[in-house]
Design an enzyme around this catalytic site. Structure first.
Site: not given
Ligand SMILES: NC(=O)C1=CN([C@@H]2O[C@H](COP(=O)(O)OP(=O)(O)OC[C@H]3O[C@@H](n4cnc5c(N)ncnc54)[C@H](O)[C@@H]3O)[C@@H](O)[C@H]2O)C=CC1
Ligand SMILES: O=Cc1ccc(S(=O)(=O)O)cc1
Length: 486
Positions: A288, A390
């Site tokens: 992310c 994204e």
């Molecule tokens: N800001 C941050 O710290 C981070 C953000 N991300 C974001 O995550 C995304 C990638 O991960 P994905 O798994 O594709 O995200 P996603 O939003 O598709 O899914 C995440 C989780 O939410 C669940 N989910 C989906 N729809 C739902 C609903 N309506 N109600 C409840 N649960 C639901 C999924 O089954 C999964 O477990 C990217 O957009 C990325 O930027 C990823 C890592 C860290």
């Molecule tokens: O991908 C998202 C992300 C990666 C690292 C961390 S942390 O290192 O736990 O802060 C959080 C979100």
């Protein structure tokens, strides 16, 4: 065939519906196992078990005893390091060197760090005079919120799950985790660890499934869930925030990003190229915090594009355990189709494809995997879809700039606000710009350098709230104020 079950009240459980789904590895599309999808009855059972644990042994533990258990969880993850490593790699396809240096050690550390945090957290107190000439003391205590729903993404499955479960348990809550359907294995394995260490049953529960009309939605809309912490896409975060509104449950949201790197002509060129290479391509671009927009000051634009191209072309895709492998596959065929649709879109919008743009040639045994080429574009306007949306793949667009004001305007021209990185030897300029870019995290001459005591979270549509260090306590506890007249 391996069976991946729900973990409810200290036991591995199938389901009443008989519904299972397949988990395939993105390395070669072979089957990892079948996963038992949780329906409403399993989600109910998990939430009820979590409440019972709060009212039982877990709720009565002293902070010190809780902390000892969490230290034990961290030690047991390290003890079973290889099991976690293999499970994470099968689910995600990421190279061994990455999972063994980042995902698994951080998965364990998240328990130790928050155990330390809670041991050392203080609260405020005030002494005041009362109208009748006596004294009164107000002091605050932190109490757990209750049952926390932890909804996780697939990119760093163990790390991002324990980043929530660690502080939630340290603060005395119980959890029901909904791992991503793409990465069910390590959350399940953690159930074995919890039992081995003696964490009371019902404290840690796992329900498998999807989002809408499945375990994710059943969990987040469950009336007995007291708080929801979510990491994932901004669109899903919107749905989860709506679910939290019913019953006025707090939500913590870590969402998407479209992070910019700003490279000035006076940077240490080698540091900038090496670090931007990591921030664009690490974990096949599925971080992310990763960079998808690179802005380079015009005098070094050509040189930088050529250097990043050489790095991208040196990223050998391959099996996770091959030491020559520099980049793994994307997480799934579905995600690859999305990333490839952006590769196509970039061409349609008139991009210069500096390198990549398609599927790499892979040996026959890997051809069914979710591989894509590391890709770099130039020449697009800031309005192009691949510059605005994204993608979450190993790709970036590189744009030249001439002035500080121009690059700040471009960096901020996005609905997201998660992270940025600035490369320059002029620290005055770096600090000046760091406060002008609307993000939660800003790195200077570095990327992904994390001190876990600090606040983590996004601005704008990249999230709500901050977690990390004592900031996590704000979400995972409630402050109760107690006033004593004496
Ligand atoms: N800001 C941050 O710290 C981070 C953000 N991300 C974001 O995550 C995304 C990638 O991960 P994905 O798994 O594709 O995200 P996603 O939003 O598709 O899914 C995440 C989780 O939410 C669940 N989910 C989906 N729809 C739902 C609903 N309506 N109600 C409840 N649960 C639901 C999924 O089954 C999964 O477990 C990217 O957009 C990325 O930027 C990823 C890592 C860290
Ligand atoms: O991908 C998202 C992300 C990666 C690292 C961390 S942390 O290192 O736990 O802060 C959080 C979100």
């Amino acid at each position: 065939m391996k069976e991946i079950k729900n973990f409810i009240n200290g036991e591995f459980a199938t389901n009443l519906s008989g519904k299972v789904f397949e988990k395939r590895t993105p390395i070669d599309n072979s089957l990892v196992g079948k996963v038992y999808e949780a329906g409403r009855p399993e989600v109910d059972a998990a939430v009820n078990a979590a409440h019972a644990a709060l009212e039982g042994d877990w709720g009565r533990l002293s902070v010190n005893d809780r902390v000892k258990l969490l230290d034990g969880v961290a030690d047991e993850i390290n003890h079973r390091f290889d099991d976690f490593l293999q499970a994470e790699i099968a689910d995600t396809g990421k190279p061994v060197h990455l999972a063994s240096h980042v995902d698994i050690p951080r998965g364990a550390a998240n328990f130790k760090i928050f155990a330390d945090t809670i041991k050392n957290a203080s609260t405020e107190s005030f002494r005041m005079a009362t109208p009748d000439g006596k004294d009164a003391l107000s002091y605050a205590v932190r109490v757990p919120r209750g049952v926390i729903a932890v909804v996780c993404p697939w990119n760093l499955p163990l790390l991002l799950m324990t980043w929530k479960v660690g502080p939630a348990l340290a603060c005395g809550n119980t959890v029901v985790v909904k791992p991503s359907e793409e990465t069910p294995s390590t959350a399940t394995l953690l159930g074995e660890v919890m039992n081995k260490v003696g964490v009371p049953k019902g404290v840690y529960n796992v329900v498998h499934g999807f989002g809408p009309d499945s375990a994710g939605a059943f969990l987040t809309s469950h009336p007995r869930v007291n708080g929801i912490t979510f990491t994932g896409e901004t669109g899903t975060g919107t749905a989860i925030m709506k679910a939290g509104a019913e019953g006025i449950r707090p939500v913590s949201l870590e969402l998407g990003g479209k992070n910019a790197a700003l490279v000035f002509a006076d940077c240490d060129f080698e540091v900038a190229v090496n670090t931007v290479t990591r921030s664009v391509f690490e974990n096949c671009g599925q971080v992310c915090l990763g960079t998808e927009r690179v802005y380079v000051e015009r005098p070094i634009f050509e040189k930088f594009v050529n250097a990043l191209k050489a790095k991208a072309e040196g990223m050998k895709p391959g099996r996770p355990d091959d030491p020559a492998t520099k980049i793994g596959p994307l997480v799934s065929q579905e995600h690859r189709a999305k990333v490839l649709s952006y590769y196509e879109r970039a061409r349609e919008e008139g991009a210069t494809v500096v390198t990549g743009g398609g599927i790499p040639d892979m040996p026959i045994d890997l051809q069914e995997g979710a591989w894509v080429q590391p890709t770099i574009w130039t020449g697009l306007p800031e309005t192009a879809a691949v510059v605005r949306e994204e993608i979450f793949g190993p790709c970036c667009h590189i744009q030249p700039f001439d002035t500080e004001d121009e690059v700040v305007r471009m960096a901020n021209d996005t609905p997201y606000g998660l992270a940025t990185s600035i490369y320059t030897r002029d620290l005055g300029r770096a600090n000046r710009l760091a406060v002008r870019i609307d993000v939660g995290l800003c790195w200077i001459n570095s990327w992904f350098l994390r001190d876990l005591r600090t606040a983590f979270g996004g601005s704008k549509q990249s999230g709500i709230g901050r977690e990390g260090g004592v900031h996590s306590l704000e979400f995972y506890t409630e402050l109760r104020n107690i006033m004593v007249k004496y």
